[in-house]
Design a protein around this motif. Structure first.
Motif, PDB file in Angstrom:
ATOM      1  N   PHE A   1      28.239  40.713  27.129  1.00  0.00           N
ATOM      2  CA  PHE A   1      27.822  41.457  28.315  1.00  0.00           C
ATOM      3  C   PHE A   1      28.370  40.803  29.583  1.00  0.00           C
ATOM      4  O   PHE A   1      28.852  41.495  30.500  1.00  0.00           O
ATOM      5  N   LEU A   2      28.313  39.471  29.658  1.00  0.00           N
ATOM      6  CA  LEU A   2      28.829  38.770  30.838  1.00  0.00           C
ATOM      7  C   LEU A   2      30.333  38.953  30.978  1.00  0.00           C
ATOM      8  O   LEU A   2      30.858  39.058  32.094  1.00  0.00           O
ATOM      9  N   ARG A   3      31.020  38.981  29.841  1.00  0.00           N
ATOM     10  CA  ARG A   3      32.470  39.201  29.884  1.00  0.00           C
ATOM     11  C   ARG A   3      32.793  40.595  30.437  1.00  0.00           C
ATOM     12  O   ARG A   3      33.668  40.749  31.297  1.00  0.00           O
ATOM     13  N   LEU A   4      32.092  41.619  29.979  1.00  0.00           N
ATOM     14  CA  LEU A   4      32.310  42.968  30.491  1.00  0.00           C
ATOM     15  C   LEU A   4      31.896  43.073  31.959  1.00  0.00           C
ATOM     16  O   LEU A   4      32.557  43.751  32.765  1.00  0.00           O
ATOM     17  N   ARG A   5      30.809  42.384  32.310  1.00  0.00           N
ATOM     18  CA  ARG A   5      30.364  42.385  33.705  1.00  0.00           C
ATOM     19  C   ARG A   5      31.410  41.740  34.606  1.00  0.00           C
ATOM     20  O   ARG A   5      31.664  42.213  35.735  1.00  0.00           O
ATOM     21  N   GLU A   6      32.043  40.680  34.132  1.00  0.00           N
ATOM     22  CA  GLU A   6      33.073  40.007  34.912  1.00  0.00           C
ATOM     23  C   GLU A   6      34.244  40.939  35.193  1.00  0.00           C
ATOM     24  O   GLU A   6      34.818  40.933  36.287  1.00  0.00           O
ATOM     25  N   ARG A   7      34.587  41.762  34.212  1.00  0.00           N
ATOM     26  CA  ARG A   7      35.680  42.713  34.417  1.00  0.00           C
ATOM     27  C   ARG A   7      35.311  43.759  35.464  1.00  0.00           C
ATOM     28  O   ARG A   7      36.145  44.114  36.318  1.00  0.00           O
ATOM     29  N   ARG A   8      34.081  44.260  35.415  1.00  0.00           N
ATOM     30  CA  ARG A   8      33.662  45.245  36.415  1.00  0.00           C
ATOM     31  C   ARG A   8      33.645  44.634  37.816  1.00  0.00           C
ATOM     32  O   ARG A   8      34.031  45.280  38.788  1.00  0.00           O
ATOM     33  N   ILE A   9      33.186  43.388  37.910  1.00  0.00           N
ATOM     34  CA  ILE A   9      33.159  42.709  39.204  1.00  0.00           C
ATOM     35  C   ILE A   9      34.574  42.557  39.753  1.00  0.00           C
ATOM     36  O   ILE A   9      34.837  42.828  40.940  1.00  0.00           O
ATOM     37  N   LEU A  10      35.500  42.126  38.911  1.00  0.00           N
ATOM     38  CA  LEU A  10      36.864  41.901  39.364  1.00  0.00           C
ATOM     39  C   LEU A  10      37.504  43.211  39.834  1.00  0.00           C
ATOM     40  O   LEU A  10      38.185  43.239  40.868  1.00  0.00           O
ATOM     41  N   ARG A  11      37.288  44.290  39.104  1.00  0.00           N
ATOM     42  CA  ARG A  11      37.851  45.578  39.532  1.00  0.00           C
ATOM     43  C   ARG A  11      37.253  46.014  40.869  1.00  0.00           C
ATOM     44  O   ARG A  11      37.973  46.489  41.758  1.00  0.00           O
ATOM     45  N   ARG A  12      35.958  45.849  41.031  1.00  0.00           N
ATOM     46  CA  ARG A  12      35.309  46.281  42.271  1.00  0.00           C
ATOM     47  C   ARG A  12      35.815  45.485  43.464  1.00  0.00           C
ATOM     48  O   ARG A  12      36.146  46.056  44.516  1.00  0.00           O
ATOM     49  N   ARG A  13      35.898  44.175  43.323  1.00  0.00           N
ATOM     50  CA  ARG A  13      36.300  43.348  44.467  1.00  0.00           C
ATOM     51  C   ARG A  13      37.786  43.494  44.783  1.00  0.00           C
ATOM     52  O   ARG A  13      38.174  43.537  45.959  1.00  0.00           O
ATOM     53  N   LEU A  14      38.641  43.555  43.773  1.00  0.00           N
ATOM     54  CA  LEU A  14      40.061  43.737  44.045  1.00  0.00           C
ATOM     55  C   LEU A  14      40.341  45.124  44.603  1.00  0.00           C
ATOM     56  O   LEU A  14      41.290  45.308  45.380  1.00  0.00           O
ATOM     57  N   SER A  15      39.552  46.118  44.218  1.00  0.00           N
ATOM     58  CA  SER A  15      39.708  47.443  44.796  1.00  0.00           C
ATOM     59  C   SER A  15      39.402  47.423  46.289  1.00  0.00           C
ATOM     60  O   SER A  15      40.022  48.151  47.079  1.00  0.00           O
ATOM     61  N   GLU A  16      38.448  46.579  46.698  1.00  0.00           N
ATOM     62  CA  GLU A  16      38.163  46.446  48.129  1.00  0.00           C
ATOM     63  C   GLU A  16      39.367  45.877  48.864  1.00  0.00           C
ATOM     64  O   GLU A  16      39.718  46.342  49.952  1.00  0.00           O
ATOM     65  N   TYR A  17      40.001  44.870  48.272  1.00  0.00           N
ATOM     66  CA  TYR A  17      41.226  44.346  48.878  1.00  0.00           C
ATOM     67  C   TYR A  17      42.342  45.397  48.819  1.00  0.00           C
ATOM     68  O   TYR A  17      43.191  45.453  49.713  1.00  0.00           O
ATOM     69  N   GLY A  18      42.340  46.194  47.768  1.00  0.00           N
ATOM     70  CA  GLY A  18      43.359  47.242  47.678  1.00  0.00           C
ATOM     71  C   GLY A  18      43.212  48.261  48.788  1.00  0.00           C
ATOM     72  O   GLY A  18      44.206  48.714  49.374  1.00  0.00           O
ATOM     73  N   ARG A  19      41.974  48.646  49.119  1.00  0.00           N
ATOM     74  CA  ARG A  19      41.771  49.593  50.213  1.00  0.00           C
ATOM     75  C   ARG A  19      42.168  48.993  51.552  1.00  0.00           C
ATOM     76  O   ARG A  19      42.415  49.727  52.521  1.00  0.00           O
ATOM     77  N   ALA A  20      42.213  47.659  51.634  1.00  0.00           N
ATOM     78  CA  ALA A  20      42.659  46.996  52.855  1.00  0.00           C
ATOM     79  C   ALA A  20      44.167  46.826  52.900  1.00  0.00           C
ATOM     80  O   ALA A  20      44.687  46.269  53.870  1.00  0.00           O
ATOM     81  N   GLY A  21      44.858  47.252  51.853  1.00  0.00           N
ATOM     82  CA  GLY A  21      46.312  47.199  51.872  1.00  0.00           C
ATOM     83  C   GLY A  21      46.934  46.037  51.126  1.00  0.00           C
ATOM     84  O   GLY A  21      48.150  45.862  51.161  1.00  0.00           O
ATOM     85  N   TRP A  22      46.123  45.252  50.426  1.00  0.00           N
ATOM     86  CA  TRP A  22      46.672  44.089  49.750  1.00  0.00           C
ATOM     87  C   TRP A  22      47.244  44.429  48.378  1.00  0.00           C
ATOM     88  O   TRP A  22      48.218  43.809  47.953  1.00  0.00           O
ATOM     89  N   PHE A  23      46.649  45.345  47.657  1.00  0.00           N
ATOM     90  CA  PHE A  23      47.106  45.694  46.316  1.00  0.00           C
ATOM     91  C   PHE A  23      47.237  47.206  46.199  1.00  0.00           C
ATOM     92  O   PHE A  23      46.432  47.960  46.763  1.00  0.00           O
ATOM     93  N   ALA A  24      48.240  47.619  45.430  1.00  0.00           N
ATOM     94  CA  ALA A  24      48.352  49.028  45.069  1.00  0.00           C
ATOM     95  C   ALA A  24      47.398  49.317  43.913  1.00  0.00           C
ATOM     96  O   ALA A  24      47.010  48.396  43.175  1.00  0.00           O
ATOM     97  N   PRO A  25      46.989  50.566  43.713  1.00  0.00           N
ATOM     98  CA  PRO A  25      46.085  50.877  42.592  1.00  0.00           C
ATOM     99  C   PRO A  25      46.631  50.432  41.247  1.00  0.00           C
ATOM    100  O   PRO A  25      45.863  49.968  40.388  1.00  0.00           O
ATOM    101  N   SER A  26      47.948  50.561  41.047  1.00  0.00           N
ATOM    102  CA  SER A  26      48.512  50.130  39.770  1.00  0.00           C
ATOM    103  C   SER A  26      48.405  48.627  39.589  1.00  0.00           C
ATOM    104  O   SER A  26      48.244  48.130  38.468  1.00  0.00           O
ATOM    105  N   GLU A  27      48.466  47.877  40.683  1.00  0.00           N
ATOM    106  CA  GLU A  27      48.325  46.425  40.594  1.00  0.00           C
ATOM    107  C   GLU A  27      46.897  46.034  40.243  1.00  0.00           C
ATOM    108  O   GLU A  27      46.672  45.090  39.476  1.00  0.00           O
ATOM    109  N   VAL A  28      45.917  46.741  40.797  1.00  0.00           N
ATOM    110  CA  VAL A  28      44.530  46.466  40.439  1.00  0.00           C
ATOM    111  C   VAL A  28      44.308  46.726  38.958  1.00  0.00           C
ATOM    112  O   VAL A  28      43.652  45.938  38.253  1.00  0.00           O
ATOM    113  N   ASP A  29      44.866  47.832  38.451  1.00  0.00           N
ATOM    114  CA  ASP A  29      44.749  48.120  37.013  1.00  0.00           C
ATOM    115  C   ASP A  29      45.395  47.013  36.185  1.00  0.00           C
ATOM    116  O   ASP A  29      44.878  46.642  35.125  1.00  0.00           O
TER     117      ASP A  29
END
Length: 429
Positions: free
Chosen positions: A321-349
């Protein structure tokens, strides 16, 4: 992957964050332009000089090396060279199983290798040496004036061993927290280091158990004693010590993620106490289970299947469960940086999926070893960036937190530019 080698990324206008909030300190119209980041925050003065920290590291490893020599001289060497070699070889089997599990848990957000090595050495040497030194006087202190043999054995196995061994193993986790929060920043980190410490302790302990059982097998002229010990400790319970210590690591990891001093004490002591209880239940089974002379191992197997297996399955489910939770956390936080222009959606994936990370490194490796190393550095910096933002959102943001965020963003920018320069064609087709 096209975004990494793109010649001109799209411009994204991002407003600056409020001074009192945790956000992007400046607008980021160009993800590749480090000059647009403005003036960096002044580095926070450190109380310790670099050479002092490295000297402490060296002294720590020298102390562990001295403990290893003492364990070898006074514990392993008396077994004899041949017996020690057999016991050492047999002990490699359960520790290999533990290493495989730790590798699978840690590979998503990998920890520094030097700290992983330290954790295992502490478990195999430091905690064992301290347990030998403190265990004897502690047993004498809790024992009556003239205890019987069964009383002394019970107190040593059910009281002394859980308290002293779990305390000494958890001291390694406290040491990692003292060295820096970047080692244990979340629940998975605490579980990984605790598993290595517990696996190291079990490795040394298994050498002693396998060596003694091999001596008994030689004296009796039968190998049944040795193989029973190997099956019980090497195959059926390789995660026993790992599970006990992981409870303390889990509690400390949750507290580190929340950045709460009260949680450090509450969850740390709570996890340590629960690990001691499970350790006492495990050791106490030898005293409370009925023994059938015709099938001496049958009672233990029934106890193992009805009590211990559900506990291990529950702990494994928590880790999953913690491993899956870590993946969700990473996607959520990197998506925030992506909306700020740091990463493209394909890079977050790509950054949140293990398979895509491997394909990205393979793609970069076709352009040379330097490109592959830059891709690996970019991935690790992005992972640390996302997890650090998640941890910072639960606590007070300091100048050091912002400075570390800026350093990671600059590192990602430099790696991106290096990858682009090595993978983009020099001449347009």
């Amino acid at each position: 992957m096209s975004t990494l080698g793109a010649s001109s990324p799209p411009d994204v206008s991002v407003p600056a964050a409020a001074p009192d909030g945790y956000g992007y300190d400046v607008g980021r119209p160009d993800p590749r332009g480090p000059g647009s980041m403005g003036q960096a925050l002044p580095p926070r003065p450190r109380r310790r000089r670099p050479w002092v920290r490295w000297a402490l590291f060296a002294l720590s490893f020298l102390a562990l090396a001295g403990g290893a020599v003492l364990i070898y001289l006074f514990v392993i060497l008396p077994l004899g060279f041949g017996t020690s070699l057999v016991a050492f070889t047999a002990a490699l089997v359960p520790v290999a199983i533990v290493f495989s599990a730790v590798w699978w848990i840690d590979r998503y957000t990998p920890q520094p290798r030097i700290s992983l090595i330290y954790a295992f050495i502490w478990g195999a040497v430091g905690s064992v040496a301290l347990a030998f030194v403190i265990g004897g006087p502690f047993t004498s202190w809790i024992s009556p004036s003239e205890p019987s043999e069964i009383t002394a054995s019970f107190l040593g196995a059910v009281v002394q061993a859980p308290i002293i061994e779990e305390s000494m193993k958890s001291a390694g986790l406290i040491g990692l927290l003292i060295w820096g929060r970047r080692y244990i920043a979340g629940p998975i980190d605490g579980v990984v280091y605790a598993a290595l410490i517990g696996g190291g302790f079990a490795f040394t302990e298994n050498i002693l158990y396998f060596g003694n059982s091999f001596h008994q097998a030689q004296a009796a002229g039968e190998v049944d004693t040795f193989w029973q010990t190997f099956m019980l400790r090497g195959l059926l319970s390789p995660f026993a010590h790992v599970s006990f210590t992981s409870l303390c690591g889990l509690g400390l990891g949750i507290a580190a993620e929340r950045r709460s001093l009260m949680l450090y004490f509450g969850l740390g002591i709570g996890g340590l106490s629960l690990g001691m209880i499970l350790h006492a239940v495990w050791n106490g089974s030898a005293f409370f289970l009925p023994v059938d002379p015709e099938n001496p191992i049958g009672g233990f197997l029934r106890y193992y299947l009805t009590i211990q297996v559900p506990i291990f399955v529950l702990l494994a489910a928590i880790v999953l469960f913690l491993r899956l939770r870590e993946r969700r956390i990473l996607r959520r936080r990197l998506s925030e940086y992506g909306r700020a222009g740091w990463f493209a959606p394909s890079e977050v994936d790509m950054l949140v999926a293990m398979g895509r990370r491997r394909r990205a490194e393979h793609w970069a490796g076709r352009h040379g070893a330097i490109a592959r190393m830059a891709m690996r550095s970019l991935i690790r910096a992005a992972i640390e960036l996302g997890m650090q933002r998640h941890s910072a959102m639960h606590g007070k943001v300091t100048a050091r937190t912002r400075q570390r965020e800026r350093e990671l963003l600059e590192r990602i920018t430099a790696d991106r530019r290096l990858i682009g320069s090595l993978t983009a064609p020099v001449v347009r087709r």
